[in-house]
Scaffold this active site. Structure first.
Site, PDB file in Angstrom:
ATOM      1  CE1 TYR A 160       4.680  24.754  22.809  1.00 55.91           C
ATOM      2  CE2 TYR A 160       5.024  26.953  24.496  1.00 55.91           C
ATOM      3  CZ  TYR A 160       4.652  25.882  23.410  1.00 55.91           C
ATOM      4  OH  TYR A 160       4.666  25.060  25.656  1.00 55.91           O
ATOM      5  CD  GLU A 208       0.811  25.848  20.435  1.00 52.36           C
ATOM      6  OE1 GLU A 208       1.450  26.283  20.102  1.00 52.36           O
ATOM      7  OE2 GLU A 208       0.484  25.682  21.647  1.00 52.36           O
ATOM      8  CG  ASP A 236       3.159  -0.108  16.932  1.00 56.18           C
ATOM      9  OD1 ASP A 236       4.791   0.661  16.669  1.00 56.18           O
ATOM     10  OD2 ASP A 236       3.269   0.889  18.693  1.00 56.18           O
ATOM     11  CB  THR A 291       9.661   5.391  17.749  1.00 54.77           C
ATOM     12  OG1 THR A 291      10.084   3.953  17.803  1.00 54.77           O
ATOM     13  CG2 THR A 291       8.330   5.311  18.681  1.00 54.77           C
ATOM     14  CE  LYS A 293      11.610   1.542  20.344  1.00 54.31           C
ATOM     15  NZ  LYS A 293       9.993   2.021  20.441  1.00 54.31           N
ATOM     16  NE  ARG A 341      13.617   8.215  23.108  1.00 52.58           N
ATOM     17  CZ  ARG A 341      13.826   7.150  24.076  1.00 52.58           C
ATOM     18  NH1 ARG A 341      14.816   7.722  24.547  1.00 52.58           N
ATOM     19  NH2 ARG A 341      12.355   7.038  24.542  1.00 52.58           N
TER      20      ARG A 341
HETATM   21  N1  DSN Z   1      10.256   1.559  24.741  1.00 53.45           N
HETATM   22  C1  DSN Z   1      10.232   0.340  24.046  1.00 53.45           C
HETATM   23  C2  DSN Z   1      10.799  -1.286  23.676  1.00 53.45           C
HETATM   24  O1  DSN Z   1      12.288  -0.863  23.923  1.00 53.45           O
HETATM   25  O2  DSN Z   1      10.783  -1.569  23.239  1.00 53.45           O
HETATM   26  C3  DSN Z   1       9.709   0.857  23.118  1.00 53.45           C
HETATM   27  O3  DSN Z   1       8.251   1.474  23.471  1.00 53.45           O
END
Ligand code: DSN
Length: 411
Positions: free
Chosen positions: A51, A53, A197, A223, A226, A232
């Protein structure tokens, strides 16, 4: 997975089957990727026992000597990768990261602008069923009905009329590049915060294949899993003047302890993305997407905006029938090609039975596939789309997909 096999054969069998599935299908969901073994090891490591924080060297718990170093390295690498003045690597994923930005700059009921979900936005850009649309007042902008492209004059017009507190740019299903500079200019003109974003395109941005909004944008969220090909997780970057607001909003505003195992995975992924090979990888993602687009269009398949500038394509199935997305996605899955049903702009069929298919090239490119393979895959996808009820054809394509996967193994 030796320990899992011994401890829990039920979960083990599903995990082993999932590994096989990932190896034996063409995964074309544009928001997914296959991480490196190093990132996988970090995420399954003892770091998850801790942990932490607080922030590096300012924690609320003892025992963070090593976690401090790891998080600081992740921050420094993120800043270097994107040229950011400030980075926060703690967001657990994209949605909590965006929620923290709302918390930092808006009060409940405040007005903001976001791209309509059906035109390629994201749930957190103001969907009625999401916190962003429930707690805050969304004014949506869309794409031009004819060109299916963002219309910056129209966006400016709405911003001048509505005077939002924040303007969100970014995409989950918009296949073209975005002029983030124009968004920033509009935001500055109306006195709004600009949140870009870049979740889908972060890898392409980090490698310079697409424009990097970080140096001139108020706040950038992404994120890490991707096109960036990390674990993740989420990442927020901002101008130094907003650093405190962002940090306070993430912790203690939105979250408790960060997931230190994923922080280590992020640090490793950023190091991988700083290598020259990652530039080649990103360039190939886009080349592959373009060839795939050309092949599909050559087969008479309609694409939203008639092409792509990034890693994704949006197929418009309306010429074949309204609301066919899910049925065709299922047929493609049976043929070993995994993508997702998706709304297309001004889709009359609604989100539960959408008329489009969204697919992308990050995973196939990670596996080493190039233009030649994209031509084959594009032809198979077109064959299945045009005859999606033909079981014999689906079986034939499934075998071809398996053969191709065998030539490009991963894991
Ligand atoms: N779930 C993602 C996507 O597939 O684009 C976006 O959060």
């Amino acid at each position: 997975m030796k320990a899992i096999k011994e401890a829990d054969s039920e979960i083990y069998s599903h995990m082993a089957a999932e590994l096989e599935r990932q190896k034996s299908v063409l995964n074309m969901i544009p928001s997914e990727n296959y991480v490196s073994p190093a990132v996988l090891e970090a995420c399954g490591s003892v770091l998850m026992n801790k942990y932490s924080e607080g922030y590096p060297f300012k924690r609320y718990y003892q025992g963070n000597k090593h976690v401090d170093e790891i998080e600081q390295i992740a921050i420094d690498r993120a800043k270097k990768l994107f040229g950011a003045e400030h980075a926060n690597v703690q967001p657990l994923s994209g949605s909590p990261g965006n929620a923290a930005v709302f918390l930092a700059f808006l009060k409940p009921g405040d007005k903001f602008m976001g791209l309509d979900l059906a035109c390629g936005g994201h749930l957190t850009h103001g969907s009625k069923v999401n916190f962003s649309g429930k707690i805050y007042q969304q004014v949506s902008y869309g794409v031009d009905e004819k060109t299916e492209l963002l219309d910056y004059d129209k966006i400016r017009e709405i911003a001048l009329r509505e005077r939002p507190r924040m303007i969100i740019s970014g995409l989950t299903a918009y296949p073209r590049s975005i002029d983030f500079r124009k968004f920033q200019d509009i935001a500055e003109e109306v006195g709004a915060i600009h949140l870009a974003d870049i979740s889908h395109i972060a890898g392409l941005v980090a490698s310079g294949v697409l424009e990097n909004p970080v140096p001139f944008t108020d706040v950038v969220s992404t994120t890490t899993h991707k096109t960036l090909r990390g674990p993740r997780g989420g990442l927020l970057m901002c101008k130094e003047k907003y650093a405190k607001d962002i940090d306070k909003a993430v912790f203690p505003g939105m979250q408790g302890g960060p997931h230190d195992n994923n922080t280590a995975g992020k640090a490793i992924a950023f190091k991988e993305a700083l290598k020259p090979e990652f530039k080649d990888y990103s360039r190939q993602i886009v080349k592959n997407a373009k060839i795939l687009a050309d092949t599909l269009m050559g087969e008479g398949i309609k694409l939203v905006t008639n092409g792509t500038d990034n890693h994704l394509l949006l197929i418009d199935l309306r010429p074949l029938g309204i609301g066919l997305g899910r049925e065709v996605a299922l047929a493609l899955e049976e043929a070993g090609i995994c993508c997702n049903a998706n709304s297309v702009p001004y889709d009359s069929a609604g989100p539960f039975k959408p008329s489009g298919l969204r697919l992308g090239t990050p995973v196939l490119t990670t596996r080493g596939m190039k233009e030649k393979e994209m031509e084959k895959v594009g032809k198979w996808i077109a064959d299945v789309i045009k005859d999606y009820k033909n079981r014999d054809l689906i079986g034939i394509v499934r075998q071809k997909v398996q053969d191709l996967c065998d030539v490009f193994p991963y894991y």
